[in-house]
Design an enzyme around this catalytic site. Structure first.
Site, PDB file in Angstrom:
ATOM      1  N   GLU A   1      -8.163  -1.337 -15.802  1.00 15.10           N
ATOM      2  CA  GLU A   1      -9.183  -2.006 -15.515  1.00 15.10           C
ATOM      3  C   GLU A   1     -10.369  -1.405 -14.822  1.00 15.10           C
ATOM      4  O   GLU A   1     -11.223  -1.235 -15.368  1.00 15.10           O
ATOM      5  CB  GLU A   1      -9.418  -3.820 -15.237  1.00 15.10           C
ATOM      6  CG  GLU A   1      -9.137  -3.848 -14.096  1.00 15.10           C
ATOM      7  CD  GLU A   1      -7.454  -3.823 -13.535  1.00 15.10           C
ATOM      8  OE1 GLU A   1      -7.129  -4.158 -12.432  1.00 15.10           O
ATOM      9  OE2 GLU A   1      -6.219  -3.457 -14.545  1.00 15.10           O
TER      10      GLU A   1
ATOM     11  N   SER B   1       0.478   2.476  -6.930  1.00 16.05           N
ATOM     12  CA  SER B   1       1.445   2.416  -5.793  1.00 16.05           C
ATOM     13  C   SER B   1       2.480   1.668  -5.795  1.00 16.05           C
ATOM     14  O   SER B   1       3.031   1.412  -7.193  1.00 16.05           O
ATOM     15  CB  SER B   1       0.727   0.335  -5.646  1.00 16.05           C
ATOM     16  OG  SER B   1       0.947  -0.436  -5.608  1.00 16.05           O
TER      17      SER B   1
ATOM     18  N   CYS C   1      -1.087  11.625  -6.528  1.00 15.75           N
ATOM     19  CA  CYS C   1       0.178  11.330  -6.106  1.00 15.75           C
ATOM     20  C   CYS C   1       0.312  12.633  -5.260  1.00 15.75           C
ATOM     21  O   CYS C   1       2.095  12.589  -4.412  1.00 15.75           O
ATOM     22  CB  CYS C   1       0.878  10.267  -6.746  1.00 15.75           C
ATOM     23  SG  CYS C   1       1.449  11.319  -8.521  1.00 15.75           S
TER      24      CYS C   1
ATOM     25  N   GLU D   1       0.129   5.290   2.641  1.00 16.62           N
ATOM     26  CA  GLU D   1      -0.788   6.324   1.671  1.00 16.62           C
ATOM     27  C   GLU D   1      -2.757   5.532   1.799  1.00 16.62           C
ATOM     28  O   GLU D   1      -2.364   4.820   1.265  1.00 16.62           O
ATOM     29  CB  GLU D   1      -0.533   5.992   0.631  1.00 16.62           C
ATOM     30  CG  GLU D   1      -1.341   6.857  -0.754  1.00 16.62           C
ATOM     31  CD  GLU D   1       0.210   5.913  -2.306  1.00 16.62           C
ATOM     32  OE1 GLU D   1      -0.106   7.327  -3.322  1.00 16.62           O
ATOM     33  OE2 GLU D   1      -0.298   5.754  -2.874  1.00 16.62           O
TER      34      GLU D   1
END
Length: 489
Positions: free
Chosen positions: A181, A231, A286, A380
């Site tokens: 979104e 994630s 990533c 992360e």
């Protein structure tokens, strides 16, 4: 055609070859470049997803009946359209995602490369046929699954959807894509170009929304397979929910990529590669370098890294992070590391770009003397930040890498083939680099990590993706009278 220069862009769903705007709830789309609202995205519900699924089911009948050579013709034309509109598409990626123009263009170029692999599938996907006994033939054919879905992240609004769209559709499936979104604009243009390329209505559909629509996709009984990129926390939820609904699922999660640097590494190449890996796309990928594990005496390389990173200008050499919340989160990690005893060699906090004072920028940040127990070493960050952990020898460095819960990528920088081989064999990651900071395989080699960076079987791109998007039909035939009567009769 959308005008990417207009003040507000109206985001719509694309269902059955037509743009729809039936939602009653909308979220603002904010450009990370300057913090301005650039549009509103509809929050779709289950009824809207049903319409998309029904359109895809209807289209599947005729689309799956075409030969693969017929289906790829659409993507030959579509690839040409991507190339013809590359500047416009790059501007969209930059506007909604905050990348530099060069990074945005590279992302669209990667989408083109992914299409090139898809149009080669007729040469790769070939039926297996063998006469297993006199007059008896066995045959295995790859058949499409039906209606499939792909849920995409914010960090690559063009490239990641193309990990799945060309292959899944060329293989005969019809598709529903749910973009993030935060970055819904690129997929609208993709829908227009696919239709212009001749893709039949209903084969490709876009449904916008948030958490609710993700759950609806996972639960919908007519959707046969789901791919997800995001994630690790959400990847686990999506994988569990989708498979609990008896679907195939391949969910890619987060990462904590370790670059092991040995003293003999080429100084110029190592410094430039490590810095590019940690700062490219503002660290929001990533495959970004997140931890540098320095083995023994590597200060000469670290000093060069700081010099290289200091020359990177925010807003020019490094883009914005996706949101104000992301900026605050990244800067909090840096602050906490400093409080816990780490040394900030280059500080990207409180970065402001002239003329874009309300944009969300974090400058390249290098943090030394990080210990493996610090949160910045384990979690992360998803920003242009690299933590340096120092070790005495290579085995200690490999142990640091092995203790990570993630397993997307790992790399080693050295001039020793023997030492590089140790890392190649012992690193617990699905993608390994030697003197390469971002070891992303190129087509036809597949993309995919290990451990908590991936949930499901197979990989999302390349040859490995064929198995995910198809099912095998096995046929045994006997025509000859002379065929022996046996258990196969």
């Amino acid at each position: 055609m959308m005008n990417v220069l207009q003040e507000q862009l109206e985001v719509k769903n694309f269902i059955g070859g037509v743009f729809h705007n039936e939602s009653s709830e909308f979220l603002s789309v904010i450009s990370p470049l300057d913090g301005k609202e650039i549009g509103k995205v509809p929050m779709s519900d289950g009824k809207i997803l049903d319409k998309a699924v029904n359109a895809a089911k209807k289209a599947f009948v005729s689309w799956s009946a075409k030969t693969i050579k017929e289906r790829v013709q659409v993507f030959f034309r579509y690839r040409s359209l991507l190339e013809a509109h590359i500047e416009e598409l790059s501007d969209l990626v930059r506007l909604e995602g905050g990348k530099t123009y060069q990074e945005a263009k590279a992302e669209v170029e990667k989408a083109i490369e992914l299409c090139e692999f898809a149009v080669s599938l007729p040469q790769i996907v070939q039926h297996e046929i063998q006469e297993v006994s006199r007059g008896v033939e066995c045959r295995v054919e790859k058949k499409p699954l039906g209606v499939v879905a792909s849920i995409s992240p914010f960090n690559f609004p063009s490239m990641v959807p193309h990990w799945t769209i060309p292959n899944a559709i060329v293989l005969g499936n019809t598709m529903i894509v749910k973009p993030s979104e935060k970055v819904p604009l690129s997929l609208m243009r993709v829908a227009e170009l696919l239709k212009e390329a001749g893709l039949p209505d209903g084969v490709f559909n876009v449904v916008n929304g948030g958490k609710e629509i993700v759950e609806e996709i996972c639960d919908h009984p007519a959707i046969e397979a789901v791919s997800f990129v995001g994630s690790t926390t959400v990847a686990k939820i999506v994988y569990q929910r989708a498979t609990n609904s008896l679907k195939r699922c391949l969910a890619l999660g987060g990462a904590k990529n370790h670059l092991i640097v040995l003293p003999d590494a080429d100084v110029e190449m190592t410094a430039s590669n490590v810095v590019a890996s940690m700062s490219g796309c503002a660290g929001q990928r990533c495959m970004a370098a997140s931890v540098m594990v320095g083995v023994d005496q590597v200060d000469h390389i670290i000093n060069k890294m700081v010099a290289v990173a200091r020359d990177i200008i925010p807003g020019d050499g490094v883009g914005a992070v996706i949101s104000e919340e992301a900026k605050k989160r990244i800067e909090t990690y840096i602050t906490n590391a400093e409080k816990n005893g780490a040394k900030i060699l280059l500080d990207g906090r409180n970065t402001i770009v002239k003329g874009k004072e309300k944009g969300f920028y974090v400058g390249p940040t290098i943090i030394d003397y990080v210990t493996p127990d610090m949160e910045i070493a384990k979690e992360e960050i998803f920003g242009p930040v690299i933590s340096i952990i120092r070790t005495n020898d290579l085995q200690e460095a490999i142990k640091v890498e092995n203790t990570s819960n993630y397993g997307n990528a790992a790399a080693v920088f050295t001039q020793s083939g023997a030492l590089a081989k140790e890392v190649m064999e012992q690193a617990s990651a699905g993608m390994i680099g030697v003197n390469i900071g971002v070891p992303v395989p190129r087509e036809p080699f597949p993309f995919g990590g290990w451990n908590e960076s991936k949930f499901g079987v197979g990989d999302i791109t390349g040859r490995s993706s064929i198995e995910f998007w198809t099912k095998n039909k096995k046929t045994t035939t006997k025509w000859h009278k002379q065929a022996q009567v046996n258990w196969m009769s």
